[in-house]
Design a protein around this motif. Structure first.
Motif, short mmCIF file in Angstrom:
data_model
loop_
_atom_site.label_atom_id
_atom_site.label_comp_id
_atom_site.label_asym_id
_atom_site.label_seq_id
_atom_site.Cartn_x
_atom_site.Cartn_y
_atom_site.Cartn_z
N SER A 37 -2.94 8.36 -31.02
CA SER A 37 -2.12 7.33 -30.38
C SER A 37 -1.93 6.18 -31.34
O SER A 37 -2.82 5.85 -32.13
CB SER A 37 -2.81 6.82 -29.11
N ILE B 67 -8.05 4.13 -20.55
CA ILE B 67 -8.40 3.67 -21.89
C ILE B 67 -9.89 3.39 -21.94
O ILE B 67 -10.41 2.60 -21.15
CB ILE B 67 -7.61 2.39 -22.27
N VAL C 50 -7.35 7.69 -23.64
CA VAL C 50 -7.26 7.22 -25.02
C VAL C 50 -8.57 6.51 -25.35
O VAL C 50 -9.03 5.66 -24.58
CB VAL C 50 -6.08 6.23 -25.22
N THR C 51 -9.18 6.86 -26.48
CA THR C 51 -10.41 6.18 -26.89
C THR C 51 -10.10 5.26 -28.07
O THR C 51 -9.24 5.56 -28.89
CB THR C 51 -11.50 7.19 -27.34
N TYR C 52 -10.80 4.13 -28.12
CA TYR C 52 -10.63 3.25 -29.28
C TYR C 52 -11.90 2.47 -29.55
O TYR C 52 -12.77 2.34 -28.68
CB TYR C 52 -9.43 2.30 -29.10
N ARG D 175 -6.71 11.35 -26.54
CA ARG D 175 -6.16 10.85 -27.80
C ARG D 175 -7.11 9.81 -28.40
O ARG D 175 -7.79 9.11 -27.66
CB ARG D 175 -4.81 10.14 -27.56
N GLU E 268 -5.40 11.60 -18.49
CA GLU E 268 -5.03 11.35 -19.89
C GLU E 268 -5.88 10.17 -20.36
O GLU E 268 -5.88 9.11 -19.74
CB GLU E 268 -3.56 11.01 -20.05
N TYR F 206 -6.98 6.35 -30.54
CA TYR F 206 -6.08 5.29 -31.02
C TYR F 206 -6.48 4.97 -32.45
O TYR F 206 -7.50 4.31 -32.69
CB TYR F 206 -6.14 4.08 -30.10
N TYR G 261 2.44 3.42 -28.11
CA TYR G 261 2.20 4.37 -27.03
C TYR G 261 1.30 3.72 -25.97
O TYR G 261 1.54 3.85 -24.76
CB TYR G 261 1.54 5.64 -27.57
N ILE G 262 0.27 3.02 -26.42
CA ILE G 262 -0.64 2.37 -25.46
C ILE G 262 0.08 1.24 -24.72
O ILE G 262 -0.04 1.12 -23.50
CB ILE G 262 -1.90 1.83 -26.19
#
Length: 258
Positions: A141, A155, A214-216, A239, A212, A241, A145-146
């Motif tokens: 990502s 997230i 997203v990891t960050y 996903r 869905e 990031y 997108y985020i």
């Protein structure tokens, strides 16, 4: 995506494996798994996820994986001191280029050493190849997108609670991406340095499997470790990031929560 020390020890002489020690050169030179090459992945931070930035990341990564000698028939094993973030970054990177035959050594070098498995100090050279992986855009990502999907994706901020709440400042802005929840990546790992089992991980990541996610983190290393934990649990749509807080926190036009 995980290989045990016993399994790795049994295939050390296989000509089709590449073992990459992702620790510092100093640690590597003091002792490593026989045949391993040293690839300190921490040198490859990337915090630009504009279209051009991703293109540059793809090119740099392909050069790096060519240098490592990755070809379709090779099994690649990354290891760290424990089941850590550097080896996880290597595994995620190869998945990003659709090379599925890749694992992280569970428990890393600490467990290997503790079990008195063979260690060498001689330096091993690279055998470069021409790596040509096919990019899988489903597991990466960028910031756009985020920003466009803030209300649609789950997230996970895998940083420390101090980084998350803004008391630890590591960018122009402090705090976290709006709507993100904080689950420190360190919680993925047991005291002995191996990954927790699925029952323990499931209690932490109690979400529907079709979510869905997203990891960050700060630079997408810790986030890659949580990517592996979620994949281990069977989450399909995860996903990383790539720019993480190193990018988001320094773009003053992006929203932040504390």
């Amino acid at each position: 995506m995980l290989i045990t020390s016993t399994e790795l020890n049994s295939i050390l002489n296989d000509p089709n494996i590449i073992i990459a020690d992702t620790r510092s050169f100093k640690e590597y030179s003091e002792g490593h798994i026989p045949g391993a090459v040293n690839l300190d992945l921490f040198a490859f931070h990337w915090i630009d996820t504009t279209k051009q930035g991703i293109e540059n990341f793809n090119n740099q990564s392909k050069n790096l994986l060519s240098f490592l000698g990755v070809t379709p028939e090779k099994k690649v094993i990354f290891y760290d001191s424990v089941s850590g973030m550097l080896a996880a970054r290597g595994v995620w990177m190869l998945h990003y280029f659709s090379h599925q035959n890749v694992s992280m050594l569970d428990g890393g070098f600490t467990k290997w050493k503790k079990e008195n498995l063979p260690i060498e100090t001689k330096l091993n050279g690279f055998k470069p190849s021409l790596f040509s992986g096919k990019i899988n855009p489903e597991i990466i990502s960028g910031f756009e997108y985020i920003r466009e999907n803030l209300d649609n994706v789950k997230i996970i901020d895998v940083r420390s609670s101090g980084e998350y709440d803004g008391s630890v400042i590591r960018a122009a802005q402090s705090g976290h991406i709006p709507n993100s929840i904080n689950i420190d990546w360190n919680q993925n790992i047991k005291e002995d340095g191996t990954f927790k089992n699925n029952d323990e991980l499931s209690k932490m990541y109690d979400f529907p499997k079709d979510s869905e996610i997203v990891t960050y983190c700060q630079g997408a290393y810790r986030a890659a470790n949580t990517f592996l934990a979620l994949k281990k649990l069977g989450f399909k749509n995860v996903r990383v990031y790539l720019g993480s807080w190193g990018e988001w926190g320094n773009k003053l036009e992006l929203p932040v929560e504390k």
